[in-house]
Design a protein around this motif. Sequence first.
Motif, PDB file in Angstrom:
ATOM      1  N   UNK A 291     -28.077 -19.451  29.092  1.00  0.00           N
ATOM      2  CA  UNK A 291     -29.046 -20.315  28.408  1.00  0.00           C
ATOM      3  C   UNK A 291     -30.144 -19.448  27.828  1.00  0.00           C
ATOM      4  N   UNK A 292     -30.791 -19.944  26.785  1.00  0.00           N
ATOM      5  CA  UNK A 292     -31.879 -19.224  26.161  1.00  0.00           C
ATOM      6  C   UNK A 292     -33.202 -19.946  26.452  1.00  0.00           C
ATOM      7  N   UNK A 293     -34.246 -19.185  26.719  1.00  0.00           N
ATOM      8  CA  UNK A 293     -35.528 -19.817  27.052  1.00  0.00           C
ATOM      9  C   UNK A 293     -36.222 -20.392  25.826  1.00  0.00           C
ATOM     10  N   UNK A 294     -37.219 -21.213  26.075  1.00  0.00           N
ATOM     11  CA  UNK A 294     -38.067 -21.763  25.021  1.00  0.00           C
ATOM     12  C   UNK A 294     -39.511 -21.340  25.281  1.00  0.00           C
ATOM     13  N   UNK A 295     -40.282 -21.263  24.215  1.00  0.00           N
ATOM     14  CA  UNK A 295     -41.709 -20.934  24.321  1.00  0.00           C
ATOM     15  C   UNK A 295     -42.503 -22.225  24.170  1.00  0.00           C
ATOM     16  N   UNK A 296     -43.153 -22.640  25.237  1.00  0.00           N
ATOM     17  CA  UNK A 296     -43.891 -23.900  25.238  1.00  0.00           C
ATOM     18  C   UNK A 296     -45.391 -23.632  25.284  1.00  0.00           C
TER      19      UNK A 296
ATOM     20  N   UNK B 278     -31.983  -8.381   9.238  1.00  0.00           N
ATOM     21  CA  UNK B 278     -32.811  -7.524  10.087  1.00  0.00           C
ATOM     22  C   UNK B 278     -34.254  -8.019   9.995  1.00  0.00           C
ATOM     23  N   UNK B 279     -34.808  -8.451  11.121  1.00  0.00           N
ATOM     24  CA  UNK B 279     -36.135  -9.072  11.136  1.00  0.00           C
ATOM     25  C   UNK B 279     -37.195  -8.118  11.680  1.00  0.00           C
ATOM     26  N   UNK B 280     -38.433  -8.243  11.222  1.00  0.00           N
ATOM     27  CA  UNK B 280     -39.536  -7.452  11.775  1.00  0.00           C
ATOM     28  C   UNK B 280     -39.739  -7.782  13.260  1.00  0.00           C
ATOM     29  N   UNK B 281     -40.447  -6.922  13.955  1.00  0.00           N
ATOM     30  CA  UNK B 281     -40.717  -7.143  15.381  1.00  0.00           C
ATOM     31  C   UNK B 281     -41.477  -8.456  15.579  1.00  0.00           C
ATOM     32  N   UNK B 282     -41.042  -9.221  16.570  1.00  0.00           N
ATOM     33  CA  UNK B 282     -41.680 -10.501  16.860  1.00  0.00           C
ATOM     34  C   UNK B 282     -41.139 -11.652  16.062  1.00  0.00           C
ATOM     35  N   UNK B 283     -40.176 -11.393  15.173  1.00  0.00           N
ATOM     36  CA  UNK B 283     -39.578 -12.459  14.381  1.00  0.00           C
ATOM     37  C   UNK B 283     -38.091 -12.582  14.692  1.00  0.00           C
ATOM     38  N   UNK B 284     -37.530 -13.748  14.373  1.00  0.00           N
ATOM     39  CA  UNK B 284     -36.117 -14.033  14.638  1.00  0.00           C
ATOM     40  C   UNK B 284     -35.486 -14.679  13.410  1.00  0.00           C
TER      41      UNK B 284
ATOM     42  N   UNK C   2     -36.297 -14.826   8.190  1.00  0.00           N
ATOM     43  CA  UNK C   2     -36.868 -14.466   9.487  1.00  0.00           C
ATOM     44  C   UNK C   2     -38.199 -15.195   9.659  1.00  0.00           C
ATOM     45  N   UNK C   3     -38.449 -15.700  10.858  1.00  0.00           N
ATOM     46  CA  UNK C   3     -39.701 -16.425  11.128  1.00  0.00           C
ATOM     47  C   UNK C   3     -40.298 -15.907  12.434  1.00  0.00           C
ATOM     48  N   UNK C   4     -41.624 -16.019  12.588  1.00  0.00           N
ATOM     49  CA  UNK C   4     -42.227 -15.669  13.884  1.00  0.00           C
ATOM     50  C   UNK C   4     -41.567 -16.471  15.006  1.00  0.00           C
ATOM     51  N   UNK C   5     -41.349 -15.827  16.134  1.00  0.00           N
ATOM     52  CA  UNK C   5     -40.608 -16.447  17.233  1.00  0.00           C
ATOM     53  C   UNK C   5     -41.246 -17.737  17.728  1.00  0.00           C
ATOM     54  N   UNK C   6     -42.560 -17.883  17.564  1.00  0.00           N
ATOM     55  CA  UNK C   6     -43.237 -19.092  18.055  1.00  0.00           C
ATOM     56  C   UNK C   6     -42.775 -20.361  17.330  1.00  0.00           C
TER      57      UNK C   6
ATOM     58  N   UNK D  55     -45.258 -15.739  22.395  1.00  0.00           N
ATOM     59  CA  UNK D  55     -46.578 -15.189  22.102  1.00  0.00           C
ATOM     60  C   UNK D  55     -47.586 -15.526  23.195  1.00  0.00           C
ATOM     61  N   UNK D  56     -48.727 -14.867  23.148  1.00  0.00           N
ATOM     62  CA  UNK D  56     -49.788 -15.130  24.122  1.00  0.00           C
ATOM     63  C   UNK D  56     -50.248 -16.584  24.012  1.00  0.00           C
ATOM     64  N   UNK D  57     -50.549 -17.164  25.157  1.00  0.00           N
ATOM     65  CA  UNK D  57     -50.955 -18.567  25.172  1.00  0.00           C
ATOM     66  C   UNK D  57     -49.794 -19.527  25.274  1.00  0.00           C
ATOM     67  N   UNK D  58     -48.593 -19.009  25.461  1.00  0.00           N
ATOM     68  CA  UNK D  58     -47.408 -19.849  25.612  1.00  0.00           C
ATOM     69  C   UNK D  58     -46.736 -19.594  26.959  1.00  0.00           C
ATOM     70  N   UNK D  59     -46.028 -20.590  27.424  1.00  0.00           N
ATOM     71  CA  UNK D  59     -45.283 -20.536  28.678  1.00  0.00           C
ATOM     72  C   UNK D  59     -43.800 -20.423  28.361  1.00  0.00           C
ATOM     73  N   UNK D  60     -43.145 -19.469  29.003  1.00  0.00           N
ATOM     74  CA  UNK D  60     -41.707 -19.297  28.816  1.00  0.00           C
ATOM     75  C   UNK D  60     -40.964 -20.151  29.843  1.00  0.00           C
ATOM     76  N   UNK D  61     -40.100 -21.030  29.354  1.00  0.00           N
ATOM     77  CA  UNK D  61     -39.351 -21.951  30.211  1.00  0.00           C
ATOM     78  C   UNK D  61     -37.863 -21.722  29.988  1.00  0.00           C
TER      79      UNK D  61
END
Length: 275
Positions: free
Chosen positions: A228-233, A180-186, A198-202, A214-220
């Motif tokens: 399929x699962x997206x990536x944070x670029x 079970x991970x904190x919010x924003x982590x996976x 668990x690590x931050x999603x970025x 996270x802010x400043x990233x593009x979801x692709x």
Amino acid sequence: MRSPYPCLFILASLLACGPGGNNTDTSTGGSTSTSASTSSPATTEPTGEPTTNPSEPGTTSTASATGTATGTATGTATTTGEPGSTSTSTSEPGSTSASSTGGTVLGQCESDKDCKLQDDCCTCTGVPSDENPVPCGLDCKQSKCSELGIDAAVCRLGVCETERLQCDQTKVACDALPPICPEGQLPTITPACWTGKCVPAEYCDVVPDCGFCPQGHLCVQNIDLGPTQPTCEPIPPGCSDDPDCACAGDLVCKDPYNFCSEQKGPVIHCECPNC
């Protein structure tokens, strides 16, 4: 024989030598010659007034592609060659002037060797190799990168970042529950099972949905027949906070997912036309 009418003879002689019989032009004032030719070039006597020449010093030469001197129309240019004059140029709407090609600025890196880890008790991130950030100053037994299991920095879309950790939950094949991970982590995977961390999603290679970016990233996200699962670029240098296909499409949409479509928010879909 002597004429019987001497007076008539004298009168006839006077009539023959009258005013209409002599065409001699005199130089007396007010006399006029009617023999002047109308085909002769016309001459103009000096008037004593100053003459203005646009090419002479002190004059102003103005050129405008639209015929106006305001310079407000697109593509117009107003130029004066005299000292103190101004030169105004207006380019096409939406265009920019930059020191680099393609309308975008140079990024932090071109390859992984241009990046290094900033690793201290508080931070684990990628920075350009020629930068030396000041450590956070806290004392710890384990650095942040060591805690996360990150060993290297990489260059992604011209931005220095950390290497990605495996987070694709669809690849888990073991019979175990994820932590079970904190919010924003996976949770990270091995990839056959959960690591228990668990690590931050970025830091993840993929995320369940774009809300984890996270802010400043593009979801692709690659769009295919299967899930399929997206990536944070990272947002490429020179793009806005909400990049469009014109700016980022060629960088994130690779074969066979080379058809780019824009979505709401900083999200881009890369579709496969032939899949």
